[in-house]
Design an enzyme around this catalytic site. Structure first.
Site, PDB file in Angstrom:
ATOM      1  N   CYS A 136       0.824  -1.206   0.000  1.00 44.45           N
ATOM      2  CA  CYS A 136       0.000   0.000   0.000  1.00 44.45           C
ATOM      3  C   CYS A 136       0.864   1.264   0.000  1.00 44.45           C
ATOM      4  O   CYS A 136       1.399   1.637  -1.023  1.00 44.45           O
ATOM      5  CB  CYS A 136      -0.978  -0.042   1.166  1.00 44.45           C
ATOM      6  SG  CYS A 136      -2.429   0.957   0.849  1.00 44.45           S
ATOM      7  N   HIS A 189      -3.444  -5.025   0.667  1.00 43.86           N
ATOM      8  CA  HIS A 189      -2.808  -5.573   1.878  1.00 43.86           C
ATOM      9  C   HIS A 189      -2.795  -7.101   1.834  1.00 43.86           C
ATOM     10  O   HIS A 189      -3.709  -7.740   2.355  1.00 43.86           O
ATOM     11  CB  HIS A 189      -3.558  -5.088   3.123  1.00 43.86           C
ATOM     12  CG  HIS A 189      -3.329  -3.650   3.408  1.00 43.86           C
ATOM     13  ND1 HIS A 189      -2.317  -3.214   4.220  1.00 43.86           N
ATOM     14  CD2 HIS A 189      -3.965  -2.543   2.953  1.00 43.86           C
ATOM     15  CE1 HIS A 189      -2.335  -1.892   4.264  1.00 43.86           C
ATOM     16  NE2 HIS A 189      -3.329  -1.458   3.503  1.00 43.86           N
ATOM     17  N   GLU A 216      -1.129  -9.154   3.535  1.00 48.01           N
ATOM     18  CA  GLU A 216      -0.998  -9.793   4.857  1.00 48.01           C
ATOM     19  C   GLU A 216      -2.351 -10.208   5.430  1.00 48.01           C
ATOM     20  O   GLU A 216      -2.427 -11.108   6.259  1.00 48.01           O
ATOM     21  CB  GLU A 216      -0.261  -8.850   5.830  1.00 48.01           C
ATOM     22  CG  GLU A 216      -1.020  -7.624   6.329  1.00 48.01           C
ATOM     23  CD  GLU A 216      -0.982  -6.419   5.382  1.00 48.01           C
ATOM     24  OE1 GLU A 216      -0.716  -6.606   4.171  1.00 48.01           O
ATOM     25  OE2 GLU A 216      -1.238  -5.290   5.854  1.00 48.01           O
TER      26      GLU A 216
END
Ligand code: GLN
Length: 554
Positions: free
Chosen positions: A387, A513, A515
């Site tokens: 990001c 994102h 993750e």
């Protein structure tokens, strides 16, 4: 399982102190029941007045976990998704803010027909309705695990505790169960485990009408049979229902520990659940792989919230998953972005094996991040940008490879001559802060033959977003002419989602994102790729070092 006719509810409360790992304990219970073939859903009830944590400072609340549907939620939802390996929806995070908002809106519409609107029954009814919503929407859910945030004794969680007390009262068929998580401290001097705080916490819970069925006791030492009996006697539960929760090296072990304490059997018995035997072979193998690494790498994380590791919770977990997949222990090196410009990037980056620049907001530390990206780009050190990390990489590239000296993001320099990162048009008129970013899952089309394609092994992917700014399409051609490859595009909005550099060992960044979608048994390909690249980088560096030493000696 269709046999469990009515949805069952497990309520998880916490006592004595906060931060005992209630979310991880609740998620472990969910994982065990799922492994017995049951369909599980989970809810986190947060007693704060914010509608969601989206507007909170990461220093206050840690990471904001974004779901596919764009809900900005508590970081415990991340644990739930990772342990259950499932995608939850916005129904899974209930806050006092949402409850009061709904009650007040209804009151303004005359929905209470002239009644005086009160905490009991109006607020508690709203809480009960929100808890019941999941089972109404997804009829095949066997068990809903409801975690009540905060610690028993807090004023603000009282309406939630009252609501779950009523749910148990209204249930005549043993469909509800209370688990209370407490702390059993160990006194080094006397060599004793202390049960008194647990007794007091259970007493406080019973005063408000909740009798826990099972106690989970966080403790630094194993609970002896004697201690379990004592806790059971004073707290009105059989010793078998006193479950030890020992500190674990790897959080995914907790589910295994609970199983060894026969917790899943107990739950199945108490709730009269019809289900199969447990199978956690794959889970155990995954945990063992994480715990027995063959390699070790050092990966830098350059951010401004590094004093509170909870702000990067999912990133830390994603590295654990990717480490397991690569049989590597990933040592995270926390790099303060503000110090980079002051001390020079080489101070922090010269001996790391890879760099990750995570998401973030605001100007503080931004130039340090840009310098860090420049350093790893020009020193062939593997890089993953997330990001804001992608935005920093684009700014650096525009400035140093495309000659656009003043390139910047309009977030940090609204008047910049070259806004290579800018606000999307639909964001320009947005004035409200809560829930107004580009949020949730968006499709991305990957270009064939790129690093992204190689890593994902797919051309169409979906990733979760949380940002307002984007790569400015007016600069795309220039960036591409200078060698930057835009390898992932959100086609409908014509937005750049992934960038990479082909003439670098590993340089890739996403506007999303990744993750948030990494799971222990399904690690995220971008993290797996970064760790693999870090292992190679380490051996290259070590070989170069050996060569230099040999040359010096000869
Ligand atoms: N501040 C940037 C934006 O809003 C990046 C956000 C993030 O990293 N999540 O676009």
């Amino acid at each position: 399982m269709a046999d469990n006719k009515k949805t069952k509810y497990i309520f998880v409360t916490g006592g004595v102190v906060s931060s005992l790992g209630k979310g991880i304990a609740a998620a472990s219970i969910g994982m065990l029941l799922k492994s017995r073939g049951l369909k599980i859903s989970m809810i986190k009830c947060d007693p704060y007045i914010n509608v969601d944590p989206g507007t909170m400072n990461p220093f206050q609340h840690g990471e904001v976990f974004v779901l596919d549907d764009g809900a900005e939620t508590d970081l415990d939802l991340g644990h739930y998704e990772r342990f259950l390996d499932t995608n939850l929806t916005r129904l899974s995070n209930v806050t006092s803010g949402q409850i009061y908002d709904a009650v007040i809106q209804r009151e303004r519409q005359g929905g209470y027909l002239g009644a005086t609107v009160q905490v009991i029954p109006h607020v508690t009814n709203e809480i009960k309705a929100r808890i019941a919503q999941i089972a109404e929407k997804y009829e095949d859910v066997d068990v809903v695990i409801v975690e009540i945030g905060g610690t028993v004794g807090d004023i603000e969680s009282l309406p939630f505790l009252e609501a779950i007390r009523q749910m148990a009262l209204e249930d005549e068929d043993h469909n509800t169960l209370f688990i209370h998580l407490t702390l059993v401290p160990y006194f080094e001097g006397s060599g004793e485990l202390k049960t008194k705080p647990t007794q007091h916490s259970v007493k406080a819970l019973r005063e408000i009408g909740i009798d826990p069925d099972i106690l989970i006791c966080r403790s630094p030492q194993p609970l002896t049979r004697e201690v379990k009996k004592k806790i059971g006697l004073f707290c009105n539960v059989p010793p078998e229902a006193v479950i030890q929760d020992l500190d674990v090296e790897n959080i995914y072990e907790l589910a295994i520990q609970f199983h060894l304490e026969l917790l899943d059997n107990l739950l199945v018995h108490y709730l009269k659940l019809l289900c199969k035997d447990l199978d956690i072979t794959q889970w155990t193998a995954t945990v063992n792989r994480m715990k027995n690494p063959e390699h070790q790498v050092r990966i830098g994380i350059c951010g401004k919230y590094i004093d509170l590791k909870d702000a990067y919770k999912s990133i830390i977990e994603a590295f654990l998953h990717a480490g397991g997949a690569n049989k590597a222990k990933v040592e995270l090196v926390w790099i303060p972005s503000e110090k980079i410009s002051e001390n020079g990037p080489e101070t922090y980056l010269a001996d790391i094996d890879a760099l990750l620049v995570p998401g973030g907001f605001g100007e503080r530390g931004i130039e340090g991040k840009i310098e860090a990206v420049n350093f790893v780009r020009t020193h062939n050190i593997p890089f993953l940008g997330i990001c804001l990390g992608l935005q920093c990489a684009v700014i650096d590239y525009a400035r140093t490879a495309c000659g656009l000296d003043e390139a910047n993001s309009s977030e940090f320099a609204p008047e910049t001559k070259h806004p290579v990162i800018h606000l999307m048009q639909e964001q320009e008129s947005v004035t409200r802060k809560g829930g107004t970013m580009r949020l949730g899952s968006y499709p991305c089309r990957i270009t064939r033959g790129t690093l992204a394609h190689k890593l994902y092994g797919a051309l169409n992917i979906n990733e979760r977003h949380r940002h307002r700014y984007e790569v400015n399409n007016e600069y795309r051609k220039k960036l591409e002419e200078c060698g930057l490859v835009c390898s992932g595009i959100y086609q409908e909005g014509n937005l750049v989602e992934i960038i990479e550099l082909p003439n670098h060992p590993f340089f890739i960044a996403g506007q999303f994102h990744p993750e948030l979608k990494s799971r222990p048994m399904r690690p995220h390909p971008l993290f797996v790729g970064l760790v693999a690249a870090a292992i190679i980088q380490k051996s290259v560096r070590e070989e170069a070092k050996e060569d230099i030493e040999k040359t010096i000696k000869s």
